[in-house]
Design a protein around this motif. Structure first.
Motif, PDB file in Angstrom:
ATOM      1  N   UNK A 177      42.525  40.002  52.337  1.00 42.61           N
ATOM      2  CA  UNK A 177      42.443  40.701  51.057  1.00 42.61           C
ATOM      3  C   UNK A 177      43.768  40.488  50.326  1.00 42.61           C
ATOM      4  N   UNK A 178      43.686  39.921  49.143  1.00 39.71           N
ATOM      5  CA  UNK A 178      44.891  39.544  48.395  1.00 39.71           C
ATOM      6  C   UNK A 178      44.902  40.289  47.067  1.00 39.71           C
ATOM      7  N   UNK A 179      45.842  41.188  46.930  1.00 44.01           N
ATOM      8  CA  UNK A 179      45.867  42.053  45.751  1.00 44.01           C
ATOM      9  C   UNK A 179      47.042  41.732  44.846  1.00 44.01           C
ATOM     10  N   UNK A 180      46.787  41.738  43.565  1.00 41.63           N
ATOM     11  CA  UNK A 180      47.843  41.623  42.568  1.00 41.63           C
ATOM     12  C   UNK A 180      47.883  42.930  41.796  1.00 41.63           C
ATOM     13  N   UNK A 181      48.969  43.644  41.953  1.00 42.13           N
ATOM     14  CA  UNK A 181      49.104  44.961  41.335  1.00 42.13           C
ATOM     15  C   UNK A 181      50.113  44.900  40.202  1.00 42.13           C
ATOM     16  N   UNK A 182      49.983  45.842  39.307  1.00 40.15           N
ATOM     17  CA  UNK A 182      50.882  45.875  38.162  1.00 40.15           C
ATOM     18  C   UNK A 182      52.187  46.579  38.529  1.00 40.15           C
ATOM     19  N   UNK A 183      53.295  45.935  38.253  1.00 44.84           N
ATOM     20  CA  UNK A 183      54.610  46.558  38.384  1.00 44.84           C
ATOM     21  C   UNK A 183      55.188  46.640  36.964  1.00 44.84           C
ATOM     22  N   UNK A 184      55.110  47.805  36.350  1.00 44.78           N
ATOM     23  CA  UNK A 184      55.479  47.905  34.928  1.00 44.78           C
ATOM     24  C   UNK A 184      56.894  47.408  34.631  1.00 44.78           C
ATOM     25  N   UNK A 185      57.822  47.539  35.590  1.00 48.72           N
ATOM     26  CA  UNK A 185      59.194  47.086  35.341  1.00 48.72           C
ATOM     27  C   UNK A 185      59.341  45.580  35.512  1.00 48.72           C
ATOM     28  N   UNK A 186      58.262  44.914  35.933  1.00 50.09           N
ATOM     29  CA  UNK A 186      58.288  43.466  36.197  1.00 50.09           C
ATOM     30  C   UNK A 186      59.189  43.100  37.377  1.00 50.09           C
TER      31      UNK A 186
END
Ligand SMILES: [Zn+2]
Length: 285
Positions: free
Chosen positions: A114-123
């Motif tokens: 399972x490969x997840x790409x999550x949002x990191x608001x600070x980049x």
């Protein structure tokens, strides 16, 4: 050395050993780059790809978002993180990365990842591998190129391959080998065009600008973590080229988490100090 791990659930051990994070603020506040730091086209100069995990930190809940099953990967990206038109290209990039690291590592996954790409608001891009749960994750933002996330995930994939190859002994691997093998296995995704990890670290070794191999990154500046990951990858590369993969495999399952805790003497008949001296000669010759 890091303190002994407290008694915690097996499910939490993967994240504890394998987690990651870097914050953009840390990068912004970091001192000017030391000349030996890795080129930014591989892993960002002053952004280490992982960070020490908070002991006992719970596994985050499964990400909800857009989902694309592949042959070996189930890819989930946070809503809005990856443009819909790029989903196929992302899936192809990740499949290529997994195939590459599997070939380089010498064995593939024993199940879907399972490969997840999550949002990191600070980049502040960073990765994590929950190997007992067959989940790898990268935190990134729409402003960062997709290749940066793939670079990180290539390293996280190798953590999963190590779990699949070595079983739960992987969870107690010597930190040198745990991160060295994952970084070495990521190969071109971390080499920034250099032909080998020896070539990559050679200027640092020549300049005497390295850290002892048995150094924990915990509590150290992120630039040191970056340096250690590349040194360890070079050390793993040296061990495999000089003594063969079989002995490296035997060494990998002999560790007790701390850097330097594997049974170097038992496997190679030489202490870590002796092997480290050989490694330095190997790198500069
Ligand atoms: Zn790692």
């Amino acid at each position: 050395m890091i303190p002994p791990l407290p008694r915690i659930s097996r499910a939490a051990l993967g994240p504890i050993l394998l987690t990651a994070l870097i914050i953009l603020m840390a990068w912004l506040l970091a001192p000017p780059a030391r000349p030996h730091i890795a080129p930014s086209s591989a892993i960002h100069a002053l952004i280490a790809p992982e960070r020490p995990v908070i002991l006992g930190a719970p596994t985050p809940p499964p990400l909800s978002g857009e989902y694309a099953p592949g042959d070996s990967l189930d890819i989930i990206s946070a809503d809005g993180l990856v443009p819909a038109g790029d989903h196929d290209a992302l899936a192809a990039d990740l499949a290529r990365a997994l195939a590459y690291v599997s070939q380089r590592f010498g064995s593939g996954p024993t199940g879907r990842i399972r490969t997840s790409l999550s949002l990191e608001p600070s980049c502040g891009i960073h990765g994590i591998a929950y190997t007992t749960e067959r989940t790898v994750q990268v935190y990134t933002c729409p402003d960062l190129p997709r290749a940066r996330a793939v670079n990180i995930l290539a390293h996280e994939f190798v953590h999963q391959l190590a779990q699949d190859r070595y079983g739960d002994r992987h969870l107690q691997a010597d930190m040198i080998l745990l991160e060295g093998l994952a970084t070495w296995g990521a190969g071109d995704y971390w080499l920034s065009g250099q032909p080998s990890f020896a070539a990559f670290v050679r200027p640092w070794v020549v300049a005497g600008d390295t850290l002892p191999l048995a150094t924990s990154y915990v509590g150290r500046p992120i630039g040191d973590m970056n340096t250690l990951y590349y040194e360890w990858a070079s050390f793993v590369e040296f061990l495999i080229k000089t003594y063969g993969r079989e002995r490296l495999d035997a060494l990998y399952v002999s560790g007790h988490s701390d850097p330097g805790s594997a049974d170097y003497q038992g496997v190679y008949g030489k202490s870590l100090d002796q092997l480290e001296a050989e490694w330095r000669d190997f790198v500069i010759r």
